[in-house]
Every structure is written in C-alpha cells, then in structure tokens.
Design a protein around this motif. Structure first.
Motif, PDB file in Angstrom:
ATOM      1  N   GLY A   1       0.806  -1.220   0.000  1.00 23.35           N
ATOM      2  CA  GLY A   1       0.000   0.000   0.000  1.00 23.35           C
ATOM      3  C   GLY A   1       0.834   1.262   0.000  1.00 23.35           C
ATOM      4  O   GLY A   1       0.496   2.249  -0.656  1.00 23.35           O
ATOM      5  N   ILE A   2       1.936   1.248   0.716  1.00 22.63           N
ATOM      6  CA  ILE A   2       2.789   2.435   0.814  1.00 22.63           C
ATOM      7  C   ILE A   2       3.346   2.823  -0.546  1.00 22.63           C
ATOM      8  O   ILE A   2       3.499   4.006  -0.849  1.00 22.63           O
ATOM      9  CB  ILE A   2       3.909   2.202   1.842  1.00 22.63           C
ATOM     10  N   ARG A   3       3.617   1.841  -1.389  1.00 21.89           N
ATOM     11  CA  ARG A   3       4.187   2.132  -2.717  1.00 21.89           C
ATOM     12  C   ARG A   3       3.276   3.021  -3.569  1.00 21.89           C
ATOM     13  O   ARG A   3       3.746   3.654  -4.503  1.00 21.89           O
ATOM     14  CB  ARG A   3       4.484   0.829  -3.447  1.00 21.89           C
ATOM     15  N   THR A   4       1.996   3.081  -3.239  1.00 21.37           N
ATOM     16  CA  THR A   4       1.063   3.904  -4.020  1.00 21.37           C
ATOM     17  C   THR A   4       0.853   5.292  -3.418  1.00 21.37           C
ATOM     18  O   THR A   4       0.126   6.095  -3.989  1.00 21.37           O
ATOM     19  CB  THR A   4      -0.305   3.202  -4.148  1.00 21.37           C
ATOM     20  N   GLU A   5       1.472   5.571  -2.287  1.00 23.04           N
ATOM     21  CA  GLU A   5       1.309   6.872  -1.650  1.00 23.04           C
ATOM     22  C   GLU A   5       2.188   7.908  -2.354  1.00 23.04           C
ATOM     23  O   GLU A   5       3.415   7.820  -2.286  1.00 23.04           O
ATOM     24  CB  GLU A   5       1.710   6.800  -0.170  1.00 23.04           C
ATOM     25  N   PRO A   6       1.598   8.896  -3.003  1.00 25.36           N
ATOM     26  CA  PRO A   6       2.407   9.853  -3.764  1.00 25.36           C
ATOM     27  C   PRO A   6       3.340  10.704  -2.910  1.00 25.36           C
ATOM     28  O   PRO A   6       4.419  11.087  -3.364  1.00 25.36           O
ATOM     29  CB  PRO A   6       1.367  10.710  -4.476  1.00 25.36           C
ATOM     30  N   GLY A   7       2.977  10.986  -1.682  1.00 25.75           N
ATOM     31  CA  GLY A   7       3.797  11.850  -0.845  1.00 25.75           C
ATOM     32  C   GLY A   7       4.839  11.126  -0.010  1.00 25.75           C
ATOM     33  O   GLY A   7       5.649  11.762   0.664  1.00 25.75           O
ATOM     34  N   THR A   8       4.828   9.795  -0.041  1.00 23.56           N
ATOM     35  CA  THR A   8       5.850   9.029   0.674  1.00 23.56           C
ATOM     36  C   THR A   8       7.009   8.822  -0.286  1.00 23.56           C
ATOM     37  O   THR A   8       6.917   8.057  -1.239  1.00 23.56           O
ATOM     38  CB  THR A   8       5.297   7.680   1.166  1.00 23.56           C
ATOM     39  N   LEU A   9       8.100   9.534  -0.041  1.00 26.14           N
ATOM     40  CA  LEU A   9       9.245   9.522  -0.944  1.00 26.14           C
ATOM     41  C   LEU A   9      10.184   8.356  -0.669  1.00 26.14           C
ATOM     42  O   LEU A   9      10.741   7.771  -1.591  1.00 26.14           O
ATOM     43  CB  LEU A   9      10.003  10.844  -0.836  1.00 26.14           C
TER      44      LEU A   9
END
Length: 101
Positions: free
Chosen positions: A24-32
């Motif tokens: 799920g984290i891989r799809t978060e745009p703001g998580t660099l």
C-alpha cells in the motif's frame, strides 16, 4: 524509528507485516522513502527511514488503512519502539515531482 522485536520468530513475522504494508505504501504519492534496515550485529532490531514530501503527506500516510493495520498489529512482535522526528537541514533527496517517475 527503531523497533526491537521479541525474538527471531517475531522478527520474521514483523518483516512479513512490513512487506504486506509496503504494498500500500508504494502507491502513496507523498511518501518519498520508506525503508526498513536491520543493523549489523542486531538481528532483532529494525530501523526505518521514512521521508515524506511534507507534513500533509505524513498525515495522509498515517491515515491509510494499510498503515493503521500495521500500527495495530505490530505491537505483538515488539518489545520496544523509539521514534525520532527530524528536521531536514541539508542533503540529497528524491524529487517528489512527475520527473521522479
């Protein structure tokens, strides 16, 4: 963040939980950046390095169902959690713009 797991079995289960959560984290745009490390000579410890585009991106990450599930499940595997928030002063960071993809 620094997590200390109960034992080798708990460390493996924690790693499995992290792997599921990363989907799920891989799809978060703001998580660099979101990386889990095992320190040399500390097999029961996991150190996470997380980098967000801004405070709003961090808050959005915290509100995601996959993150909330991880926060709920992780305690059964851990004996200690240390969290350190840092202010960036200098460095090289990934771009958060469209050219980063």
């Amino acid at each position: 963040m620094r997590f200390t797991t109960r034992d080798a079995d708990a460390a493996q289960q924690f790693d499995d939980l992290v792997a599921r959560t990363l989907e799920g984290i891989r799809t978060e745009p703001g998580t660099l950046v979101y990386v889990s490390h095992t320190p040399v000579d500390e097999p029961l410890v996991r150190v996470f390095y997380e980098l967000y585009a801004d405070e709003a991106a961090f808050q959005a990450h915290e509100e995601q169902p996959h993150t909330r599930q991880m926060l709920k499940e992780r305690e059964q595997y851990l004996t200690n959690v240390e969290v350190t928030f840092m202010h960036e002063t200098a460095g090289k960071r990934p771009s958060s713009g469209p050219e980063a993809t």
